[in-house]
Scaffold this motif. Structure first.
Motif, mmCIF file in Angstrom:
data_model
loop_
_atom_site.group_PDB
_atom_site.id
_atom_site.type_symbol
_atom_site.label_atom_id
_atom_site.label_comp_id
_atom_site.label_asym_id
_atom_site.label_seq_id
_atom_site.Cartn_x
_atom_site.Cartn_y
_atom_site.Cartn_z
ATOM 1 N N TYR A 239 0.862 -1.190 0.000
ATOM 2 C CA TYR A 239 0.000 0.000 0.000
ATOM 3 C C TYR A 239 0.894 1.235 0.000
ATOM 4 N N ASP A 240 0.947 1.927 -1.132
ATOM 5 C CA ASP A 240 1.729 3.162 -1.229
ATOM 6 C C ASP A 240 0.733 4.303 -1.055
ATOM 7 N N ALA A 241 0.635 4.807 0.163
ATOM 8 C CA ALA A 241 -0.484 5.682 0.533
ATOM 9 C C ALA A 241 -0.329 7.106 0.006
ATOM 10 N N PHE A 242 0.897 7.526 -0.265
ATOM 11 C CA PHE A 242 1.188 8.861 -0.816
ATOM 12 C C PHE A 242 2.113 8.641 -2.009
ATOM 13 N N GLY A 243 1.518 8.216 -3.124
ATOM 14 C CA GLY A 243 2.310 7.648 -4.213
ATOM 15 C C GLY A 243 3.166 8.632 -4.986
ATOM 16 N N GLY A 244 2.754 9.905 -5.091
ATOM 17 C CA GLY A 244 3.506 10.857 -5.911
ATOM 18 C C GLY A 244 3.209 10.650 -7.393
ATOM 19 N N PRO A 245 3.907 11.382 -8.271
ATOM 20 C CA PRO A 245 3.621 11.311 -9.711
ATOM 21 C C PRO A 245 4.308 10.147 -10.440
ATOM 22 N N GLY A 246 5.080 9.336 -9.730
ATOM 23 C CA GLY A 246 5.670 8.148 -10.351
ATOM 24 C C GLY A 246 7.085 8.355 -10.841
ATOM 25 N N LYS A 247 7.457 9.610 -11.036
ATOM 26 C CA LYS A 247 8.790 9.889 -11.568
ATOM 27 C C LYS A 247 9.270 11.249 -11.070
ATOM 28 N N TYR A 248 10.590 11.418 -10.998
ATOM 29 C CA TYR A 248 11.164 12.723 -10.635
ATOM 30 C C TYR A 248 11.664 13.419 -11.901
ATOM 31 N N ARG A 249 11.989 14.703 -11.759
ATOM 32 C CA ARG A 249 12.380 15.502 -12.927
ATOM 33 C C ARG A 249 13.551 14.869 -13.689
ATOM 34 N N PRO B 137 12.727 6.825 -10.857
ATOM 35 C CA PRO B 137 11.386 6.333 -10.516
ATOM 36 C C PRO B 137 10.974 6.731 -9.101
ATOM 37 N N GLY B 138 9.675 6.914 -8.902
ATOM 38 C CA GLY B 138 9.133 7.151 -7.566
ATOM 39 C C GLY B 138 8.840 5.826 -6.870
ATOM 40 N N SER B 139 8.391 5.919 -5.616
ATOM 41 C CA SER B 139 8.257 4.706 -4.800
ATOM 42 C C SER B 139 7.341 3.625 -5.421
ATOM 43 N N PRO B 140 6.185 3.973 -6.059
ATOM 44 C CA PRO B 140 5.360 2.882 -6.600
ATOM 45 C C PRO B 140 6.082 2.092 -7.694
ATOM 46 N N ILE C 41 -2.135 1.861 -4.830
ATOM 47 C CA ILE C 41 -1.329 3.083 -4.864
ATOM 48 C C ILE C 41 -2.264 4.279 -4.842
ATOM 49 N N ASN C 42 -2.004 5.170 -3.936
ATOM 50 C CA ASN C 42 -2.908 6.300 -3.759
ATOM 51 C C ASN C 42 -2.158 7.615 -3.956
ATOM 52 N N GLU C 43 -2.856 8.557 -4.550
ATOM 53 C CA GLU C 43 -2.278 9.900 -4.743
ATOM 54 C C GLU C 43 -3.444 10.877 -4.827
ATOM 55 N N GLN C 44 -3.443 11.841 -3.935
ATOM 56 C CA GLN C 44 -4.586 12.750 -3.827
ATOM 57 C C GLN C 44 -4.669 13.753 -4.974
ATOM 58 N N ASP C 45 -3.514 14.218 -5.426
ATOM 59 C CA ASP C 45 -3.520 15.244 -6.469
ATOM 60 C C ASP C 45 -3.844 14.592 -7.822
ATOM 61 N N SER C 46 -4.866 15.125 -8.519
ATOM 62 C CA SER C 46 -5.312 14.409 -9.717
ATOM 63 C C SER C 46 -4.266 14.477 -10.833
ATOM 64 N N ASN D 135 -7.304 7.946 -6.379
ATOM 65 C CA ASN D 135 -7.075 9.400 -6.371
ATOM 66 C C ASN D 135 -7.927 9.988 -5.234
ATOM 67 N N GLU D 136 -7.514 9.644 -3.982
ATOM 68 C CA GLU D 136 -8.272 10.090 -2.804
ATOM 69 C C GLU D 136 -7.291 10.587 -1.756
ATOM 70 N N THR D 137 -7.846 11.058 -0.644
ATOM 71 C CA THR D 137 -6.927 11.355 0.450
ATOM 72 C C THR D 137 -6.622 10.042 1.177
ATOM 73 N N PHE D 138 -5.483 10.034 1.841
ATOM 74 C CA PHE D 138 -5.085 8.858 2.622
ATOM 75 C C PHE D 138 -6.160 8.497 3.642
ATOM 76 N N PRO E 2 3.950 11.150 3.548
ATOM 77 C CA PRO E 2 3.279 12.416 3.244
ATOM 78 C C PRO E 2 4.266 13.579 3.191
ATOM 79 N N VAL E 3 3.712 14.760 2.960
ATOM 80 C CA VAL E 3 4.483 15.996 3.160
ATOM 81 C C VAL E 3 3.838 16.658 4.364
ATOM 82 N N GLY E 4 4.612 16.999 5.384
ATOM 83 C CA GLY E 4 4.047 17.724 6.525
ATOM 84 C C GLY E 4 3.356 16.812 7.528
HETATM 85 C C1 LIG Z 1 6.492 12.964 -0.637
HETATM 86 S S1 LIG Z 1 5.394 12.829 -1.979
HETATM 87 C C2 LIG Z 1 5.382 11.106 -2.245
HETATM 88 C C3 LIG Z 1 6.597 10.584 -2.870
HETATM 89 C C4 LIG Z 1 6.560 9.115 -3.181
HETATM 90 N N1 LIG Z 1 6.162 8.310 -2.029
HETATM 91 C C5 LIG Z 1 7.928 8.658 -3.625
HETATM 92 O O1 LIG Z 1 8.717 8.239 -2.774
HETATM 93 O O2 LIG Z 1 8.223 8.745 -4.815
HETATM 94 C C6 LIG Z 1 3.824 13.057 -1.251
HETATM 95 C C7 LIG Z 1 2.674 12.943 -2.225
HETATM 96 O O3 LIG Z 1 1.472 12.875 -1.465
HETATM 97 C C8 LIG Z 1 0.445 13.555 -2.153
HETATM 98 N N2 LIG Z 1 -0.565 13.925 -1.150
HETATM 99 C C9 LIG Z 1 -0.678 15.071 -0.424
HETATM 100 N N3 LIG Z 1 -1.694 14.982 0.452
HETATM 101 C C10 LIG Z 1 -2.220 13.749 0.303
HETATM 102 C C11 LIG Z 1 -3.260 13.049 0.964
HETATM 103 N N4 LIG Z 1 -3.946 13.608 1.931
HETATM 104 N N5 LIG Z 1 -3.517 11.780 0.594
HETATM 105 C C12 LIG Z 1 -2.808 11.194 -0.406
HETATM 106 N N6 LIG Z 1 -1.808 11.815 -1.081
HETATM 107 C C13 LIG Z 1 -1.514 13.072 -0.711
HETATM 108 C C14 LIG Z 1 1.161 14.737 -2.797
HETATM 109 O O4 LIG Z 1 0.430 15.178 -3.921
HETATM 110 C C15 LIG Z 1 2.518 14.125 -3.156
HETATM 111 O O5 LIG Z 1 2.519 13.683 -4.489
#
Ligand SMILES: C[S@@+](CC[C@H](N)C(=O)[O-])C[C@H]1O[C@@H](n2cnc3c(N)ncnc32)[C@H](O)[C@@H]1O
Length: 370
Positions: A46-56, A60-63, A88-93, A123-126, A153-155
């Motif tokens: 379960y990758d709860a904060f998946g990110g966009p899948g790739k960095y600049r 690769p990102g975590s998923p 794999i979850n990511e809130q930002d569409s 595509n939901e919140t955690f 997460p961030v924060g």
């Molecule tokens: C630190 S990044 C994740 C990086 C990823 N795990 C990786 O290692 O490549 C955090 C991601 O969580 C997403 N995000 C922010 N708030 C969220 C929430 N409440 N639920 C799910 N995803 C959220 C952000 O859009 C961002 O893409």
């Protein structure tokens, strides 16, 4: 009017410490997938904060790292009896769309796609996804499959302790959780973010950090979060890691939580393997000393702790190993050659039944002085 085009997501750079976090994930999952496949018909990543899948820079990102670790594993063919579910979850569409496209590209490059690997992108919140998933399990009275949850997460506002507790309420659940240590240390007594911190900790005891300064405040916040993961989520084993940058600034902490000492030993082994660079290091506070995770461990703090803990007792080698795995940042592989053998050489321990000096096969008894 033609449909408005969504602004493409802007990828961000991957800092070196994130690369280290990814190395850790890769290394741990490389051990976790085969162990889980041995005993379970179904497992969940379960990758709860998946990110966009790739960095600049294209990393690769975590998923994608998790998928790659499984599908390209040298023992993947022998895991065909297990279904692997990647939730794999990511809130930002925008990020979620990008992530889906990256996963499709990954699948296209790995055809024929293995039928035992199922991927679901949400595509939901955690909080929403976790709550609805566990509510559904509860209603149907089914148990969640053995799960590794990466909570990144961030924060501080997206990971309430109460939701982590719901996710952890299964004997085979484990988590790797990000904790914004410096932010919490700074704001624990400011009153500005109390609501968020109440949720984060599941208690308002963090406020007492305001009576402390420096290292004591930092340690208090660390210990409280760990205690809450232990008490509220009921994880018996928790290993935390501090991530420091090359300029001596603590960036964040990771907490690995599990019900099982095998996983604990494997995660710590993964941590010791991610050698520090000039840009980052993983650390832990142990026996009043900073332990820096490195390829060649300094076992000085462990020697001292074993002398204190087993003072005046004669115990089996297995007892020593069990203690090291459960209660220290060191692993089972650090015990014999790197710690006990030099301790015996230095006359700090002895053994009444050892056949060869500095060898510790099963059943060896070790005497610790008074
Ligand atoms: C630190 S990044 C994740 C990086 C990823 N795990 C990786 O290692 O490549 C955090 C991601 O969580 C997403 N995000 C922010 N708030 C969220 C929430 N409440 N639920 C799910 N995803 C959220 C952000 O859009 C961002 O893409």
């Amino acid at each position: 009017m033609p449909p408005r085009k969504r602004k493409p997501v802007e990828l961000w750079d991957r800092p070196p410490h994130t690369g280290a976090k990814h190395d850790l994930l890769r290394s741990y999952l490389g051990a976790w997938f085969p162990i889980m496949a041995k005993y379970n018909g179904r497992v969940l990543y379960y990758d709860a904060f998946g990110g966009p899948g790739k960095y600049r820079g294209g990393e690769p990102g975590s998923p994608l790292i998790a998928l790659q670790t499984l599908v390209e594993h040298s023992h993947f063919a022998s895991m065909s009896g297990t279904q692997f579910v990647f939730l794999i979850n990511e809130q930002d569409s925008g990020c979620a769309e990008h992530l889906e496209a990256e996963i499709e590209a990954f699948k296209a490059a790995h055809q024929p796609w293995p039928s035992n690997v199922v991927i679901q992108v949400n595509n939901e919140t955690f909080v929403d996804l976790t709550t609805s998933m566990i509510d559904d399990f509860d209603e149907r009275a089914v148990k969640m499959a053995p799960t590794f949850a990466f909570v990144d997460p961030v924060g501080v506002k997206e990971t309430p302790m109460a939701v982590l507790a719901r996710l952890s309420n299964y004997p085979k659940a484990e988590m790797l959780v990000y904790f914004a240590h410096e932010f919490v240390v700074r704001f624990c007594s400011s009153g500005e973010v109390d609501e968020r911190l109440d949720d984060l900790f599941g208690t308002d005891e963090y406020k007492a950090g305001g009576d402390l300064t420096g290292r004591r405040r930092s340690q208090f916040i660390h210990d409280l979060y760990k205690r809450q993961l232990h008490d509220v989520c009921e994880f018996p084993y928790i290993q935390s890691f501090e991530m420091w940058d090359g300029r001596g600034k603590r960036l964040y902490d990771l907490y690995y939580c599990t019900h099982d000492t095998t996983g604990l030993d494997r995660m710590k082994a993964a941590m010791w393997k991610v050698a520090p660079s000039g840009d980052f290091s993983f650390r832990d506070r142990f026996a009043d000393q900073d332990v820096i995770f490195a390829e060649t461990p300094d076992t000085g703090p462990l020697r001292q702790e074993l002398l204190d803990h087993f003072r005046g007792r004669t115990v089996t080698i297995q007892e020593v190993i069990d203690h090291v795995v459960a209660e220290t940042p060191y692993t089972s592989s650090h015990v014999k050659r790197l710690t006990l053998a030099p301790m015996q050489h230095d006359g700090l321990i002895s053994s009444p039944n050892q056949k060869r000096a500095r060898q510790f096969p099963d059943g060896t008894l070790i005497q610790f002085p008074d």
